[in-house]
Design a protein around this motif. Structure first.
Motif, short mmCIF file in Angstrom:
data_model
loop_
_atom_site.label_atom_id
_atom_site.label_comp_id
_atom_site.label_asym_id
_atom_site.label_seq_id
_atom_site.Cartn_x
_atom_site.Cartn_y
_atom_site.Cartn_z
N VAL A 160 30.50 37.98 39.97
CA VAL A 160 31.82 37.62 39.47
C VAL A 160 31.81 37.97 37.98
CG1 VAL A 160 31.12 35.19 39.20
CG2 VAL A 160 33.53 35.82 39.14
N LEU A 178 33.43 29.39 40.70
CA LEU A 178 33.10 30.22 41.86
C LEU A 178 31.59 30.34 42.02
CD1 LEU A 178 33.85 32.05 44.20
CD2 LEU A 178 34.05 33.95 42.57
N VAL A 227 33.81 40.91 42.03
CA VAL A 227 35.19 40.53 41.84
C VAL A 227 35.37 40.23 40.36
CG1 VAL A 227 34.69 38.13 42.48
CG2 VAL A 227 37.04 38.94 42.48
N LEU A 229 37.85 38.74 37.36
CA LEU A 229 38.93 37.78 37.23
C LEU A 229 39.71 37.99 35.93
CD1 LEU A 229 37.03 34.55 38.37
CD2 LEU A 229 38.17 36.29 39.78
N ALA A 244 46.33 41.48 43.47
CA ALA A 244 45.00 41.86 43.95
C ALA A 244 44.94 43.37 44.08
CB ALA A 244 44.71 41.20 45.30
N LEU A 259 41.01 38.52 51.40
CA LEU A 259 41.24 37.61 50.27
C LEU A 259 42.72 37.30 50.14
CD1 LEU A 259 40.36 36.05 47.75
CD2 LEU A 259 40.53 38.21 46.47
N ILE A 301 41.38 40.99 40.19
CA ILE A 301 42.32 39.93 40.57
C ILE A 301 42.98 39.36 39.32
CG2 ILE A 301 42.62 37.80 41.86
CD1 ILE A 301 41.53 40.09 43.54
N LEU A 321 38.32 32.76 47.19
CA LEU A 321 37.31 33.67 46.66
C LEU A 321 35.94 33.40 47.30
CD1 LEU A 321 38.32 33.57 42.90
CD2 LEU A 321 38.35 35.61 44.34
N THR A 325 33.20 35.93 49.06
CA THR A 325 31.80 36.11 48.72
C THR A 325 30.88 35.72 49.87
OG1 THR A 325 31.67 33.90 47.69
CG2 THR A 325 32.27 35.76 46.27
#
Length: 332
Positions: A160, A178, A227, A229, A244, A259, A301, A321, A325
């Protein structure tokens, strides 16, 4: 244009005024600045209101508090030093050594650039993480090269990434939550406000000459999906809560659909950039381009402030999320 108070801070630093006066001036509020970057839309209220505050004003806990305390002092005047090629290579190789379980070798390499690694334990979830941090980041002129947190209790299978902490308000808390919520991850977080460097040098999502990019590039070379953020303003995508995208690649379309579906089930309206035109698609994002080059799944995202600033809604986004994962954790 920066405010009069912000110019006072800059002038005070240059003149070297008394520490007490400087501390007083630095406590003044500062204004954010915009950007011409087509992939950037600054979120309203970019500064963290308190060093240990969660989005709903309650004290942050566990790993989230560690990250919040780290980023609390970030603003566009905290400074950023561009790393050399050797600096970037050393830090990326050190993270690779940690992922290979060679901690002693990593510690020796990190010492060459005045970084260190320590083990921290999240009192909330009980998980252990290796924290890679700059020993000099509390100095008068921080380098702003960021931190890395690696899950020590599970094989690392995904990443992440938080390239714009504070500038994209509360994305750093989302990243920390996350990582705590979903085993097997590595968190890469930038070490400065995106406007802290000259000529966008601290905007690590669009620079290949950053420590952040060097580490993320090492992760995609190892095949780790990721991913990234971001935070968008209310008027960036007024009909959507989330944007997204797979960036320049197409290797995470199925993950993106899953997602988006998980977010929709939790009441969020998602603009799906692989199926239609959306704002802030992250096509110029250099981490996304690196992932596309290596055929590694990667998602960009954008969360609206209604998600990032509401802890209950943020919890739903984190759950979605974590569903993503979880599929990556099953992959060899």
């Amino acid at each position: 244009m920066k405010s009069y108070r912000t110019r006072l801070v800059t002038t005070a630093k240059k003149l070297g005024v008394l520490a007490g006066v400087t501390a007083c001036v630095l406590s003044l509020s500062q204004c954010g600045s915009g950007s011409s970057d087509p992939d950037h839309e600054p979120s309203r209220g970019s500064r963290n209101p308190a060093s240990s505050s969660a989005p709903d004003g309650r004290p942050a806990e566990g790993l989230e508090r560690v990250i919040t305390d780290y980023t609390a002092g970030f603003d566009e005047d905290t400074g950023y030093r561009r790393p050399t090629r050797d600096d970037r290579r050393t830090l990326a190789e050190s993270v690779a050594l940690l992922l290979d379980g060679r901690r002693t070798a990593a510690e020796h390499r990190l010492a060459d650039v005045d970084f260190a690694v320590r083990t921290i334990k999240d009192p909330v979830g009980g998980r252990r993480y290796a924290e890679v941090a700059d020993r000099s980041e509390d100095g008068a002129a921080p380098r702003g090269w960021g931190r890395v947190y690696i899950d020590l209790d599970s094989p690392v299978r995904w990443s992440v990434q938080v390239p714009h902490p504070v500038a994209d308000r509360y994305t750093e808390q989302l990243g920390a939550r996350l990582l705590s919520r979903s085993p097997g991850g590595i968190l890469v977080i930038a070490g400065a406000h995106r406007d802290a460097g000259r000529r966008d040098t601290a905007d690590v999502a669009h620079r290949r000459d950053s420590v952040f990019h060097a580490i993320c590039a090492e992760l995609v070379r190892r095949g780790l999906p990721g991913v990234q953020l971001h935070g968008m303003a209310d008027d960036s995508a007024p009909r959507h809560d989330v944007v997204a995208s797979t960036g320049r690649g197409r290797h995470a379309v199925s993950e993106g659909r899953d997602l988006a579906d998980a977010l929709k089930e939790r009441g969020f309206d998602v603009c799906r950039a692989w199926a239609r035109s959306c704002p802030l698609e992250g096509r110029s994002n250099v981490q996304g381009r690196a992932a596309a080059f290596h055929d590694v799944p990667w998602l960009h995202i954008e969360f609206g402030p209604g998600i990032r600033e509401d802890r209950r809604r943020a919890r739903g986004a984190i759950e979605a999320l974590a569903d993503l994962t979880r599929t990556w954790r099953r992959q060899d």
